[in-house]
Design a protein around this motif. Structure first.
Motif, PDB file in Angstrom:
ATOM      1  N   PHE A 179       0.866  -1.244   0.106  1.00  0.00           N
ATOM      2  CA  PHE A 179       0.002   0.026   0.014  1.00  0.00           C
ATOM      3  C   PHE A 179       0.894   1.280   0.000  1.00  0.00           C
ATOM      4  O   PHE A 179       1.669   1.258   0.680  1.00  0.00           O
ATOM      5  CB  PHE A 179      -0.931   0.101   1.262  1.00  0.00           C
ATOM      6  CG  PHE A 179      -2.013  -1.145   1.185  1.00  0.00           C
ATOM      7  CD1 PHE A 179      -2.977  -0.958   0.397  1.00  0.00           C
ATOM      8  CD2 PHE A 179      -1.541  -2.303   1.994  1.00  0.00           C
ATOM      9  CE1 PHE A 179      -4.032  -1.972   0.496  1.00  0.00           C
ATOM     10  CE2 PHE A 179      -2.668  -3.346   1.775  1.00  0.00           C
ATOM     11  CZ  PHE A 179      -3.941  -3.051   1.077  1.00  0.00           C
ATOM     12  N   LEU A 180       0.766   1.984  -0.742  1.00  0.00           N
ATOM     13  CA  LEU A 180       1.549   3.354  -1.152  1.00  0.00           C
ATOM     14  C   LEU A 180       1.446   4.211   0.133  1.00  0.00           C
ATOM     15  O   LEU A 180       2.566   5.128   0.366  1.00  0.00           O
ATOM     16  CB  LEU A 180       1.278   3.980  -2.274  1.00  0.00           C
ATOM     17  CG  LEU A 180       2.050   3.585  -3.719  1.00  0.00           C
ATOM     18  CD1 LEU A 180       1.709   2.182  -4.069  1.00  0.00           C
ATOM     19  CD2 LEU A 180       1.533   4.514  -5.011  1.00  0.00           C
ATOM     20  N   ALA A 181       0.583   4.457   0.738  1.00  0.00           N
ATOM     21  CA  ALA A 181       0.085   5.427   1.875  1.00  0.00           C
ATOM     22  C   ALA A 181       0.806   5.089   3.160  1.00  0.00           C
ATOM     23  O   ALA A 181       1.528   6.009   3.654  1.00  0.00           O
ATOM     24  CB  ALA A 181      -1.494   5.795   2.145  1.00  0.00           C
ATOM     25  N   THR A 182       1.013   3.945   3.168  1.00  0.00           N
ATOM     26  CA  THR A 182       1.321   3.478   4.419  1.00  0.00           C
ATOM     27  C   THR A 182       3.002   2.649   4.633  1.00  0.00           C
ATOM     28  O   THR A 182       3.489   2.567   5.303  1.00  0.00           O
ATOM     29  CB  THR A 182       0.470   2.465   5.160  1.00  0.00           C
ATOM     30  OG1 THR A 182       0.092   1.315   4.579  1.00  0.00           O
ATOM     31  CG2 THR A 182      -0.889   3.309   5.658  1.00  0.00           C
ATOM     32  N   GLY A 183       2.975   1.987   3.012  1.00  0.00           N
ATOM     33  CA  GLY A 183       4.391   1.424   2.918  1.00  0.00           C
ATOM     34  C   GLY A 183       4.230  -0.081   3.520  1.00  0.00           C
ATOM     35  O   GLY A 183       5.188  -0.682   3.645  1.00  0.00           O
ATOM     36  N   LYS A 184       2.854  -0.362   4.007  1.00  0.00           N
ATOM     37  CA  LYS A 184       2.549  -1.822   4.529  1.00  0.00           C
ATOM     38  C   LYS A 184       2.185  -2.671   3.565  1.00  0.00           C
ATOM     39  O   LYS A 184       1.497  -2.593   2.578  1.00  0.00           O
ATOM     40  CB  LYS A 184       1.474  -1.819   5.605  1.00  0.00           C
ATOM     41  CG  LYS A 184       1.288  -3.098   6.395  1.00  0.00           C
ATOM     42  CD  LYS A 184      -0.017  -2.901   7.118  1.00  0.00           C
ATOM     43  CE  LYS A 184      -0.246  -4.311   7.765  1.00  0.00           C
ATOM     44  NZ  LYS A 184      -0.218  -5.341   7.104  1.00  0.00           N
ATOM     45  N   ALA A 185       3.070  -3.881   3.478  1.00  0.00           N
ATOM     46  CA  ALA A 185       2.780  -4.905   2.477  1.00  0.00           C
ATOM     47  C   ALA A 185       1.505  -5.658   2.851  1.00  0.00           C
ATOM     48  O   ALA A 185       1.306  -5.748   3.994  1.00  0.00           O
ATOM     49  CB  ALA A 185       4.077  -5.859   2.603  1.00  0.00           C
ATOM     50  N   SER A 186       1.037  -6.345   1.967  1.00  0.00           N
ATOM     51  CA  SER A 186      -0.231  -6.966   2.034  1.00  0.00           C
ATOM     52  C   SER A 186       0.135  -8.226   2.398  1.00  0.00           C
ATOM     53  O   SER A 186       1.322  -8.802   2.691  1.00  0.00           O
ATOM     54  CB  SER A 186      -0.944  -7.359   0.690  1.00  0.00           C
ATOM     55  OG  SER A 186      -0.169  -7.915  -0.145  1.00  0.00           O
ATOM     56  N   ASP A 187      -1.039  -9.100   3.044  1.00  0.00           N
ATOM     57  CA  ASP A 187      -0.724 -10.383   3.595  1.00  0.00           C
ATOM     58  C   ASP A 187      -0.665 -11.597   2.488  1.00  0.00           C
ATOM     59  O   ASP A 187      -0.185 -12.653   2.891  1.00  0.00           O
ATOM     60  CB  ASP A 187      -1.843 -10.873   4.535  1.00  0.00           C
ATOM     61  CG  ASP A 187      -1.949  -9.847   5.691  1.00  0.00           C
ATOM     62  OD1 ASP A 187      -0.838  -9.400   6.243  1.00  0.00           O
ATOM     63  OD2 ASP A 187      -3.039  -9.553   6.124  1.00  0.00           O
ATOM     64  N   GLU A 188      -0.822 -11.301   1.331  1.00  0.00           N
ATOM     65  CA  GLU A 188      -0.845 -11.951   0.099  1.00  0.00           C
ATOM     66  C   GLU A 188       0.683 -12.175  -0.255  1.00  0.00           C
ATOM     67  O   GLU A 188       1.251 -11.315  -0.301  1.00  0.00           O
ATOM     68  CB  GLU A 188      -1.486 -11.413  -1.128  1.00  0.00           C
ATOM     69  CG  GLU A 188      -1.560 -12.438  -2.147  1.00  0.00           C
ATOM     70  CD  GLU A 188      -2.251 -11.895  -3.411  1.00  0.00           C
ATOM     71  OE1 GLU A 188      -2.223 -12.359  -4.370  1.00  0.00           O
ATOM     72  OE2 GLU A 188      -2.746 -10.818  -3.347  1.00  0.00           O
TER      73      GLU A 188
END
Length: 299
Positions: A179-188
């Motif tokens: 996710f660009l806004a948070t830099g958090k990677a997805s769980d996939e």
């Protein structure tokens, strides 16, 4: 009664604050020094303003990624994303859920299903982002993107390097998107496959050395535990050897720009066998490579 209702309505209108915004031409600048994108100077950038409180986002393509002008209502509040290139300039990265600031997601476009395993066959290009929440529009706005993707560097030390024609690795349990806004990677997650295209012989040796390669990922969870699979095609063009390195150790270091580089170094447990070039590899002894820890990799 009618006059009373009119008076109440009038008093309500007097208490309500009305805000008017006038659009003006404003200056935007960006400092890409920390983004590690020196090789991408020919590309521009994408700037997206998401109005707080709702409304359609405004997307500006920056031909010169260092500066541009925008026309926006001065003083209005926005959530803003700036990233390198445009939505269409990436060959291995796609974008989805663009309608909202917190949902915009970059994902790996080239993913294949192989024997019940999903494999990213082409690593994403470098992606650098600056995300700003609740920005008040002003006459001069400045952004400082940083690299969002991470780089993994893998080195495998082998005996019999001179017998190798091509080599590849596959690492499992890596994120498919971020996710660009948070830099958090997805769980996939999926496995990444990549080439070991840097060959270095040990000093004074013509047979032993190392194979190295690097690739970009959308994120990395060191606590997840990762497995590395090594596959080499030998010089006869037919014989393949494989080895699995379970639960590899990965070290993380910051370079001079503050970018995180993940490093993996492993030693092959058995020498790569010699092959008979005149007999198309039929006499090659690869039994020692196929013990209980070995597995085939779909190429």
């Amino acid at each position: 009664m009618g006059m009373l209702i009119f008076s109440l309505l009038l008093s309500g209108c007097e208490r309500r604050e009305l805000t008017y915004y006038s659009s003006e031409e404003l200056q935007v600048s960006a400092d890409w020094t920390s983004a590690d994108l020196e090789e991408e100077n020919e590309y521009g950038a994408t700037l997206i303003f998401y109005p707080r409180g709702g409304g359609a986002p405004q997307t500006i393509l920056m031909g010169d990624r260092r500066r541009t002008t925008v026309r926006l209502p001065l003083g209005r509040h926005y959530d803003v994303l700036l990233f390198n290139r445009s939505f269409l300039d990436f060959s291995a990265v796609g974008f989805r859920n663009k309608e909202a600031f917190h949902t915009l997601e970059a994902y790996a476009r080239q993913v294949e299903s192989r024997s019940e395993t999903r494999v990213i066959v082409r690593a994403p290009e470098k992606l650098a982002v600056d995300a700003v929440e609740d920005l008040v529009v002003s006459k001069d706005m400045h952004f400082v993107p940083r690299k969002l993707t991470q780089t993994i560097e893998v080195t495998i030390y082998v005996k019999g390097l001179h017998n190798v024609r091509d080599a590849m690795c596959t690492m499992d349990r890596l994120p498919v998107s971020v996710f660009l806004a948070t830099g958090k990677a997805s769980d996939e997650t999926a496995s990444h496959t990549f080439e070991l295209d840097d060959r270095q012989y040990d000093e004074g040796s013509s047979t032993d050395g190392s194979l190295s390669g690097s690739f970009n990922v959308f994120g990395f969870n060191a606590g997840a535990g990762h497995e590395l699979e090594f596959s080499a095609l030998l010089k006869d063009g037919k014989t393949e050897v494989r080895e699995v390195f379970p639960d590899i150790s990965i070290s993380a270091e910051e370079d001079e720009k503050g970018n995180v580089v993940l490093s993996v170094e492993v030693i092959a447990t058995k020498p790569i066998p010699d092959v008979d070039m005149g007999d198309a590899g039929l006499d090659a002894d690869v039994d020692d490579w196929e013990d209980g820890e070995d597995c085939d990799i779909d190429m």
